[in-house]
Each structure stands twice: as C-alpha cells, then as structure tokens.
Design a protein around this motif. Sequence first.
Motif, PDB file in Angstrom:
ATOM      1  N   PHE A 320      34.298 -14.834 -27.161  1.00 50.45           N
ATOM      2  CA  PHE A 320      32.392 -14.932 -26.823  1.00 50.45           C
ATOM      3  C   PHE A 320      32.052 -13.128 -27.682  1.00 50.45           C
ATOM      4  O   PHE A 320      30.959 -13.551 -27.754  1.00 50.45           O
ATOM      5  N   ARG A 321      33.310 -12.887 -27.490  1.00 53.28           N
ATOM      6  CA  ARG A 321      32.706 -11.633 -28.399  1.00 53.28           C
ATOM      7  C   ARG A 321      32.503 -11.761 -30.098  1.00 53.28           C
ATOM      8  O   ARG A 321      32.699 -12.952 -31.144  1.00 53.28           O
ATOM      9  N   ALA A 335      22.319  -6.787 -30.787  1.00 52.63           N
ATOM     10  CA  ALA A 335      22.290  -8.851 -30.493  1.00 52.63           C
ATOM     11  C   ALA A 335      24.146  -8.323 -30.349  1.00 52.63           C
ATOM     12  O   ALA A 335      24.779  -9.847 -30.295  1.00 52.63           O
ATOM     13  N   ARG A 336      24.653  -7.223 -30.257  1.00 47.37           N
ATOM     14  CA  ARG A 336      26.389  -7.453 -30.249  1.00 47.37           C
ATOM     15  C   ARG A 336      27.209  -8.069 -29.045  1.00 47.37           C
ATOM     16  O   ARG A 336      25.915  -7.372 -27.759  1.00 47.37           O
ATOM     17  N   GLN A 337      27.459  -9.269 -28.825  1.00 54.76           N
ATOM     18  CA  GLN A 337      28.152  -9.176 -27.017  1.00 54.76           C
ATOM     19  C   GLN A 337      29.403  -9.259 -27.094  1.00 54.76           C
ATOM     20  O   GLN A 337      30.348  -9.687 -28.593  1.00 54.76           O
ATOM     21  N   ILE A 338      29.690  -9.194 -25.875  1.00 55.27           N
ATOM     22  CA  ILE A 338      31.229  -8.998 -25.598  1.00 55.27           C
ATOM     23  C   ILE A 338      31.691 -10.565 -24.900  1.00 55.27           C
ATOM     24  O   ILE A 338      32.448 -10.793 -24.830  1.00 55.27           O
ATOM     25  N   LEU A 339      31.058 -10.213 -23.699  1.00 57.80           N
ATOM     26  CA  LEU A 339      30.861 -11.945 -23.311  1.00 57.80           C
ATOM     27  C   LEU A 339      30.124 -13.223 -23.919  1.00 57.80           C
ATOM     28  O   LEU A 339      30.185 -13.914 -22.798  1.00 57.80           O
ATOM     29  N   GLY A 381      37.023   3.521 -29.708  1.00 62.18           N
ATOM     30  CA  GLY A 381      38.135   2.635 -29.827  1.00 62.18           C
ATOM     31  C   GLY A 381      36.739   1.256 -30.347  1.00 62.18           C
ATOM     32  O   GLY A 381      36.357   0.450 -29.455  1.00 62.18           O
ATOM     33  N   MET A 382      37.302   0.625 -30.937  1.00 59.62           N
ATOM     34  CA  MET A 382      36.233  -0.509 -31.348  1.00 59.62           C
ATOM     35  C   MET A 382      36.704  -1.890 -30.642  1.00 59.62           C
ATOM     36  O   MET A 382      35.600  -3.063 -30.499  1.00 59.62           O
ATOM     37  N   ASP A 383      37.744  -1.531 -29.865  1.00 61.39           N
ATOM     38  CA  ASP A 383      37.889  -3.341 -29.359  1.00 61.39           C
ATOM     39  C   ASP A 383      37.569  -3.143 -27.831  1.00 61.39           C
ATOM     40  O   ASP A 383      38.007  -4.309 -27.095  1.00 61.39           O
ATOM     41  N   THR A 384      37.213  -1.963 -27.466  1.00 65.12           N
ATOM     42  CA  THR A 384      36.994  -1.835 -26.029  1.00 65.12           C
ATOM     43  C   THR A 384      35.314  -2.363 -25.929  1.00 65.12           C
ATOM     44  O   THR A 384      34.996  -2.520 -26.994  1.00 65.12           O
ATOM     45  N   TYR A 388      31.010  -2.493 -28.101  1.00 62.36           N
ATOM     46  CA  TYR A 388      29.931  -3.481 -27.664  1.00 62.36           C
ATOM     47  C   TYR A 388      29.165  -2.687 -26.734  1.00 62.36           C
ATOM     48  O   TYR A 388      28.738  -2.742 -25.932  1.00 62.36           O
ATOM     49  N   ALA A 389      28.477  -1.332 -27.096  1.00 63.04           N
ATOM     50  CA  ALA A 389      27.655  -0.581 -25.916  1.00 63.04           C
ATOM     51  C   ALA A 389      26.535  -1.083 -25.530  1.00 63.04           C
ATOM     52  O   ALA A 389      26.307  -0.705 -24.242  1.00 63.04           O
TER      53      ALA A 389
END
Length: 522
Positions: A320-321, A335-339, A381-384, A388-389
């Motif tokens: 869902f990221r 607006a950015r989501q990781i979950l 790191g952008m993958d962590t 998605y701060a």
Amino acid sequence: MPVQPLALPRRSFLTLTGVAAGSAVMLGTEPALAGPGQLPTDPLFTLGVASGDPHPDGVVLWTRLAPEPLALDGLGGMPDIAVNVAWDVAEDEGFRRVVRRGVERATASWGHSVHAEVRGLRPDRVYWFRFRAGGQVSPVGRTRTAPARGARLGDVTFAFASCQNVPDGYFTALRHLATEDVDFILHLGDYIYEGSSAGSIGRPHLPAAEVFSLSDYRIRYSQYKLDVDLQAAHAAAPWIVAPDDHDVENNWAGDHSQPDSEPDQDPAVFRLRRAAAYQAYYENLPMRRSSMPRGPEMQVFRRLQFGDLLQLDVLDTRRFRDQLLTDQSQRWDPARQILGAEQEAWLLAGLGAATARWKVLGNQVFMFDADHTAGEGERYGMDTWGGYAAARQRLFDGLVERDVENFLVVTGDAHRSAASDLKLDFADMSSRTVGTEFLGTSISSGKDGADMDDLGAVWLAENPFLSFHNAQRGYQVCRLGRDEMRTDYRVVPFVSEPGAAVSTRASVYVQSGRAGVAHVSE
C-alpha cells in the motif's frame, strides 16, 4: 520433456499466462482425485513440513508434494491430479496420543501445497504433526498453540529473522535457530531473492535468470526449501511470516516496479508478476486461508494475541505504499503512505485498544531515522520509513494520543543489527521516546559481514538515539517478561562455508513502563 523457463523482457511479461486473477492455473476445474498407482513412487515430502499462525485452539500445518522439486516446469514432478493428504496431530513425538486427524486435498493449481487449519487443540501446548500420502509419511514437525487470550503469563519468547539468500551464504543461523526454545518464529521477509546470482560459494540461483513467471518462482522456492537448515527451523516451531521486497522484486512499491531501466513500466505488467510471486509465497509457507492471494492481492497484515503479555501486529509495508522518492526533500509530504489508510487506521485502533502488556510490530523496513552521511549534510534511505516521514509521524503522534505504553518494533531487511529509541522528533534528543526498535540482521544476505563496518560507524556517530550496532549474520531472540524484555542478538562469524558456531553478541533490555533502551550488555 519440460521446457526450461525463459527470462522474458518485462514488456513481454504481460503475455504470460497462468498468473493473473481468474486464469486457469488459479481458478480452473481440478481433475479427478488421484487413484491407486497414479502417484509417483519417489519421495513426496522433499520440502519438509511447517506450521504457522498459532491461535489458542490451533495452528495451520503446511507441506507440499514435490517428488522432483526442481523440475523445470515448476510442477515439482507431480502429475496434474488432486491428492488427498492426511494429517495427524499428537501430544507426543511417537504419535501414541493422536488428538486430531484430518484430510486436505492438494491440487495442481496450488502447487500441491497443503494448508490444514487445525482446531480443537488446547492453548499453550506443544504438539507434533505429520502428513501421509501415497503410502508415504512426512518428517515430523513440532508446533505450539498460543496461550488463551488474556491468560496471565510469566513470559513469552520468540525469535525473528529475515533475508536468506542462497548464493550469499549457508543458512547456518537457521540450524542454530532450530535449537532455540521459542514459542514462535517471526520471519519478516526476503524469504527468497528474485534476482539472478551465481554467488561465490557454489550455490547459484535456480533458475539462473531473474524470476518472473509462476513456474520460475516455484522453482526458486523449491531450491530454498531443499535447504536442510531451513527445513529444521520450520519443523521446530510455528512461523509467522510476511513478505518484503525480494519475495516479489527489489524495492517494489504498491503497483510500481523497481525504478530501473524501464521506469515507465505499465503497473498492469507488474501486477501480473506480483500475482505469480504472491501465489508461490503462499504455496510454500504456513499461512491461513485468509491470506490466500487473489491474483495480485494478498492479506498480509494481521493481529495475533499471546495471553496478557503480547499483542503482535504483523505489517504490510509494501503493498500500500507510494512510490519510492528520488528526492529526499519530499519525504515529509503528508500525503505519502507506507501502510495505506486502511492499514494505518487498523493499526492505531488496535494499539489504542490493546490490553496486552507488550505491543510488538512485525515490520519489514526500519523505522528509526538513520542519517547515512558523516559530518555535514544528511542522507536517508528512501526505501525505509525515513522515505515516508510524515506517515511515521502520524503513527508516533497516534501512540502519544492513545497513551500506548511498551511499544516495540522488530524489523528486518537491512542486513545489519541495531537497537534504537524511537523519538517523537529524531532531531531533538530531548523529545519524548515513544518506543524501541530492534533491527535484526540477515540469515545470509550480505555474505559474512563484520562486527563493525563503515556504515555502522556513521550510524553510531550521526544518530545518538542508537544504542547498538553489528553487521554480522544471525537472528534475534526476544524474551518478554512482566517487568522487562530482552533481545539477544545471536550471530555467526561466517556464512561462506557451513559449520559456524553461534554466540550472543549483545543483549538489549527494555523496562516495562519506560520507553527506549534501558541498557545494553555486550
């Protein structure tokens, strides 16, 4: 004679059949049940046995019939027939006191895998299980049910691990993990690696090329599951699993493939690949039917309870990221989501209502804010979760609003170990600590590793909320008590050849009612 699977260009992948939702391989009509003499006489249970997702009254039991597990068509040497597979659960290893029996139908459309959801067992008990088919009996596995919900417990012990790569090293750590006295094992992803690699230890990937199709993924899983150390760890305790990126493709995000030589790849093409990867993942792991994939969708996030001590929330930080950033200045975009909105709301609601003493997240990518640059400047790191701060901040603010105590995060992916306070504001060490994260190293990915490396030195120098770092291979054992929890970082000195001993590199402690690392024993 079966045809060797081909490595197809990604733009040609859309033409592959048998991996999309509604295709014949997933939803087709099964042939008649196997009759006498139709099954191969070769050993059927070559890939071992496993159990998983323990509940107070039962577990899911797994095996897969594969007399020729590396057959080039990905079908494991099985004919296109359905097979009745019997299972037994006993209170003793010799099966003198069998308490549950049943039969599951293994079908060609699901790789002749078996997922038996056993009920009617007693809570917090050790059981042994086995399967029978075609006159053959499988190896014996050991499992354990969860304690009754709300039962007062003195302790819960579990191990967590991730990132096992066949060409990078031997799975010696899993051999040692199989001997640990744990209630369950949590695997946080990168169960396989999808890429092409020969490595340097004489264990090249099969197929040799990067995998895309369902048959390719099936062969790759068979190669991994033939490893005797992996089989031993599966047979020793129930596993709770969740996929990460390499179980599909490196650094994938939502419906988007890894940014590479074809950054404009059609998401529909990638969804086909994800459908193949998800199906092979499910076929080879002890997951419940509630997680059975439907094309490119699979229910990964879920909650398990262990008495009054532990609520375990297993996350899905891939499906869902939003896409990975190429510009870290945008990582605070609200607006950015990781979950994703649904999973984020589910998680916060569950944490707010939790009654267990310890709340643990099974998490794929690390949550603490690790600056990777020495001295002036910052690089994350952008993958962590660092990419998605704002989503991480919403989680931390939600913990404070709900007065959540004893919040712990266990994480894989990074091929290194670290223990970190989780700060409400990582730029301000005086800000509130909302929890503790235990980053765990890999089983073999990254090869032998070292006690300390250049990145580790930078992390410790630039990120004062970190209390410990190590870059060797291994796994972690967590013991949750009523007043204190301890994480033992168990490491092996090498994986480039078999036979390494295991030792505890450090033990990290957290006190109940006090967020953050209390002390480290090295």
